[in-house]
Motif scaffolding. Structure first.
Motif, PDB file in Angstrom:
ATOM      1  N   ASP A  41       4.446  14.935  -1.895  1.00  0.00           N
ATOM      2  CA  ASP A  41       3.263  15.658  -1.841  1.00  0.00           C
ATOM      3  C   ASP A  41       2.046  14.983  -1.361  1.00  0.00           C
ATOM      4  OD1 ASP A  41       0.812  16.932  -2.534  1.00  0.00           O
ATOM      5  OD2 ASP A  41       2.213  18.555  -3.296  1.00  0.00           O
ATOM      6  N   GLU A  42       1.505  14.987  -0.230  1.00  0.00           N
ATOM      7  CA  GLU A  42       0.346  14.177   0.367  1.00  0.00           C
ATOM      8  C   GLU A  42      -0.865  14.492  -0.573  1.00  0.00           C
ATOM      9  OE1 GLU A  42      -1.213  11.323   2.465  1.00  0.00           O
ATOM     10  OE2 GLU A  42       0.789  11.910   2.515  1.00  0.00           O
ATOM     11  N   ARG A  43      -0.982  15.572  -1.108  1.00  0.00           N
ATOM     12  CA  ARG A  43      -1.971  15.706  -1.548  1.00  0.00           C
ATOM     13  C   ARG A  43      -2.090  15.116  -3.090  1.00  0.00           C
ATOM     14  NH1 ARG A  43      -2.832  22.223  -1.919  1.00  0.00           N
ATOM     15  NH2 ARG A  43      -4.063  21.410  -3.660  1.00  0.00           N
ATOM     16  N   ALA A  44      -0.887  15.082  -3.706  1.00  0.00           N
ATOM     17  CA  ALA A  44      -0.670  14.544  -5.024  1.00  0.00           C
ATOM     18  C   ALA A  44      -0.829  12.965  -4.859  1.00  0.00           C
ATOM     19  CB  ALA A  44       0.595  14.763  -5.597  1.00  0.00           C
ATOM     20  N   ALA A  45      -0.326  12.496  -3.654  1.00  0.00           N
ATOM     21  CA  ALA A  45      -0.467  10.915  -3.549  1.00  0.00           C
ATOM     22  C   ALA A  45      -1.867  10.537  -3.603  1.00  0.00           C
ATOM     23  CB  ALA A  45       0.470  10.761  -2.343  1.00  0.00           C
ATOM     24  N   VAL A  46      -2.591  11.395  -2.553  1.00  0.00           N
ATOM     25  CA  VAL A  46      -3.968  10.985  -2.352  1.00  0.00           C
ATOM     26  C   VAL A  46      -4.769  11.097  -3.667  1.00  0.00           C
ATOM     27  CG1 VAL A  46      -6.190  11.886  -1.445  1.00  0.00           C
ATOM     28  CG2 VAL A  46      -4.197  11.704   0.013  1.00  0.00           C
ATOM     29  N   GLN A  47      -4.422  11.958  -4.529  1.00  0.00           N
ATOM     30  CA  GLN A  47      -5.365  12.431  -5.907  1.00  0.00           C
ATOM     31  C   GLN A  47      -4.689  11.143  -6.889  1.00  0.00           C
ATOM     32  OE1 GLN A  47      -7.398  14.668  -6.712  1.00  0.00           O
ATOM     33  NE2 GLN A  47      -7.716  13.828  -8.510  1.00  0.00           N
ATOM     34  N   LEU A  48      -3.668  10.626  -6.679  1.00  0.00           N
ATOM     35  CA  LEU A  48      -3.115   9.519  -7.723  1.00  0.00           C
ATOM     36  C   LEU A  48      -3.843   8.457  -7.320  1.00  0.00           C
ATOM     37  CD1 LEU A  48      -1.491   8.386  -9.775  1.00  0.00           C
ATOM     38  CD2 LEU A  48       0.335   8.101  -8.252  1.00  0.00           C
ATOM     39  N   GLU A  49      -4.265   8.066  -5.960  1.00  0.00           N
ATOM     40  CA  GLU A  49      -4.801   7.013  -5.405  1.00  0.00           C
ATOM     41  C   GLU A  49      -6.155   6.916  -5.929  1.00  0.00           C
ATOM     42  OE1 GLU A  49      -3.539   4.089  -4.223  1.00  0.00           O
ATOM     43  OE2 GLU A  49      -1.587   5.185  -4.476  1.00  0.00           O
ATOM     44  N   TYR A  50      -6.785   8.201  -5.704  1.00  0.00           N
ATOM     45  CA  TYR A  50      -8.055   8.490  -6.258  1.00  0.00           C
ATOM     46  C   TYR A  50      -8.445   7.950  -7.652  1.00  0.00           C
ATOM     47  CZ  TYR A  50     -12.405  10.390  -7.772  1.00  0.00           C
ATOM     48  OH  TYR A  50     -13.705  10.594  -8.633  1.00  0.00           O
ATOM     49  N   GLU A  51      -7.406   8.464  -8.483  1.00  0.00           N
ATOM     50  CA  GLU A  51      -7.468   8.503  -9.904  1.00  0.00           C
ATOM     51  C   GLU A  51      -7.429   7.037 -10.328  1.00  0.00           C
ATOM     52  OE1 GLU A  51      -5.489  11.493 -11.987  1.00  0.00           O
ATOM     53  OE2 GLU A  51      -6.164  12.935 -10.941  1.00  0.00           O
ATOM     54  N   LEU A  52      -6.450   6.316  -9.988  1.00  0.00           N
ATOM     55  CA  LEU A  52      -5.908   4.882  -9.993  1.00  0.00           C
ATOM     56  C   LEU A  52      -7.415   4.087  -9.661  1.00  0.00           C
ATOM     57  CD1 LEU A  52      -2.613   4.488  -9.197  1.00  0.00           C
ATOM     58  CD2 LEU A  52      -3.389   4.495 -11.520  1.00  0.00           C
ATOM     59  N   SER A  53      -8.055   4.339  -8.434  1.00  0.00           N
ATOM     60  CA  SER A  53      -9.394   3.702  -8.169  1.00  0.00           C
ATOM     61  C   SER A  53     -10.211   3.704  -9.312  1.00  0.00           C
ATOM     62  CB  SER A  53      -9.605   4.135  -6.895  1.00  0.00           C
ATOM     63  OG  SER A  53     -10.379   5.374  -6.686  1.00  0.00           O
ATOM     64  N   VAL A  54     -10.600   4.896  -9.765  1.00  0.00           N
ATOM     65  CA  VAL A  54     -11.410   5.158 -10.723  1.00  0.00           C
ATOM     66  C   VAL A  54     -11.180   4.347 -11.957  1.00  0.00           C
ATOM     67  CG1 VAL A  54     -12.421   6.677 -12.500  1.00  0.00           C
ATOM     68  CG2 VAL A  54     -11.944   7.596 -10.134  1.00  0.00           C
ATOM     69  N   ILE A  55      -9.953   4.194 -12.431  1.00  0.00           N
ATOM     70  CA  ILE A  55      -9.630   3.350 -13.556  1.00  0.00           C
ATOM     71  C   ILE A  55      -9.670   1.892 -13.217  1.00  0.00           C
ATOM     72  CG2 ILE A  55      -7.561   2.620 -15.040  1.00  0.00           C
ATOM     73  CD1 ILE A  55      -6.484   5.552 -14.715  1.00  0.00           C
ATOM     74  N   ARG A  56      -9.506   1.496 -12.017  1.00  0.00           N
ATOM     75  CA  ARG A  56      -9.470   0.075 -11.689  1.00  0.00           C
ATOM     76  C   ARG A  56     -10.829  -0.309 -11.466  1.00  0.00           C
ATOM     77  NH1 ARG A  56      -5.534   0.602  -8.034  1.00  0.00           N
ATOM     78  NH2 ARG A  56      -7.069   1.488  -6.291  1.00  0.00           N
ATOM     79  N   ARG A  57     -11.947   0.712 -11.197  1.00  0.00           N
ATOM     80  CA  ARG A  57     -13.350   0.153 -10.892  1.00  0.00           C
ATOM     81  C   ARG A  57     -13.924  -0.696 -12.046  1.00  0.00           C
ATOM     82  NH1 ARG A  57     -16.025   5.547  -9.823  1.00  0.00           N
ATOM     83  NH2 ARG A  57     -14.539   5.757  -8.173  1.00  0.00           N
TER      84      ARG A  57
END
Length: 61
Positions: A41-57
């Motif tokens: 699911d492309e939307r799920a993959a994009v959301q996961l990348e966003y959420e991991l970027s917030v954690i990594r920030r």
């Protein structure tokens, strides 16, 4: 007391090296997507990348 305390990486079976905890988190998140049938699911993959970027920030303050 009064300050957040976070367990060390060893508490969640992550290695002590730089990036080990983040890699473990990513693997667990991807396994969760797979278990829910969202691994393609492309939307799920994009959301996961966003959420991991917030954690990594980097944290300020």
């Amino acid at each position: 007391m009064g300050r957040p305390h976070f367990p060390g990486p060893e508490a969640v079976a992550a290695g002590p090296g730089p990036g080990d905890a983040m890699r473990l988190l990513r693997r667990r998140c991807e396994a969760g997507l797979n278990a829910r049938g969202l691994d393609h699911d492309e939307r799920a993959a994009v959301q996961l990348e966003y959420e991991l970027s917030v954690i990594r920030r980097p944290q300020s303050g």
